[in-house]
Design an enzyme around this catalytic site. Structure first.
Site, mmCIF file in Angstrom:
data_model
loop_
_atom_site.group_PDB
_atom_site.id
_atom_site.type_symbol
_atom_site.label_atom_id
_atom_site.label_comp_id
_atom_site.label_asym_id
_atom_site.label_seq_id
_atom_site.Cartn_x
_atom_site.Cartn_y
_atom_site.Cartn_z
ATOM 1 N N ASP A 97 0.865 -1.184 0.000
ATOM 2 C CA ASP A 97 0.000 0.000 0.000
ATOM 3 C C ASP A 97 0.893 1.222 0.000
ATOM 4 O O ASP A 97 1.954 1.224 0.633
ATOM 5 C CB ASP A 97 -0.906 0.009 1.239
ATOM 6 C CG ASP A 97 -2.034 -1.007 1.152
ATOM 7 O OD1 ASP A 97 -2.350 -1.459 0.044
ATOM 8 O OD2 ASP A 97 -2.610 -1.321 2.209
ATOM 9 N N ASP A 113 -7.137 -1.790 -3.864
ATOM 10 C CA ASP A 113 -8.094 -1.419 -2.804
ATOM 11 C C ASP A 113 -9.136 -0.442 -3.342
ATOM 12 O O ASP A 113 -10.321 -0.545 -3.031
ATOM 13 C CB ASP A 113 -7.371 -0.769 -1.620
ATOM 14 C CG ASP A 113 -6.439 -1.712 -0.895
ATOM 15 O OD1 ASP A 113 -6.630 -2.936 -0.976
ATOM 16 O OD2 ASP A 113 -5.514 -1.210 -0.230
#
Length: 175
Positions: A127, A145
């Site tokens: 991320d 995501d």
């Protein structure tokens, strides 16, 4: 078995998401100039894109989207679950008839597969999109995501819109 054209659209959306997700992760990891991504410290800021608003920051997400259920113990269970979800959605795409539903399915499939690739490859999901400096959105996320989030929102919207439309037989019965 012939795959309907509309299902191919879902698979196309999924493929685009996987490609964009993996390209952006490779780009961000490559910008650290290390031989192994494991050498990048957690919280390492690659760049401050918009000061005080958007940064690219390294986070190793061992949980699901936005770091939920983190800890790393469930790496293979989460991978298996994500593959099961992607497979179920791929089957659902064969039955889908509405464009919004197909787009939603494709986005969720692509996001799930993008994150599974990381989980298998690294043991965590990479991320890096970080809006936490704003104080409004504390999570760090990635393209996969985002695709999952938008896909789920579209699934909900499609469901609500489909409920408002009368079924084909109902419209004639009320007339």
């Amino acid at each position: 078995m012939k795959i309907p054209r509309i299902a191919w659209a879902a698979y196309g959306f999924a493929l685009v998401v996987v490609i964009l997700d993996q390209i952006t992760k490779a780009w961000i990891l490559g910008s650290a100039d290390v031989s192994d991504p494991a050498l990048i410290p957690g919280g390492y800021r690659f760049a401050e894109v918009i000061p005080g608003i958007l940064s690219f920051t390294m986070v190793r997400n061992t949980g699901v989207s936005f770091g939920l259920f983190g800890g790393g113990e469930a790496r293979w269970a989460l991978s298996g679950f994500s593959i099961l979800v992607a497979g179920t959605l791929a089957w659902w795409a064969l039955k889908a008839e509405r464009r919004m539903l197909v787009a939603a399915i494709g986005l969720v499939i692509g996001g799930a597969i993008g994150n599974v690739i990381d989980r298998i490859r690294f043991g965590y999901v990479v991320d890096f999109v970080d809006f936490s400096q704003t104080g409004l959105f504390p999570w760090v996320f990635n393209v996969a995501d985002s695709a999952i989030t938008v896909g789920v929102a579209l699934l909900i919207l499609d469901s609500v819109m489909a409920e408002k439309k009368p079924a084909v037989g109902e419209a004639h019965e009320k007339a």
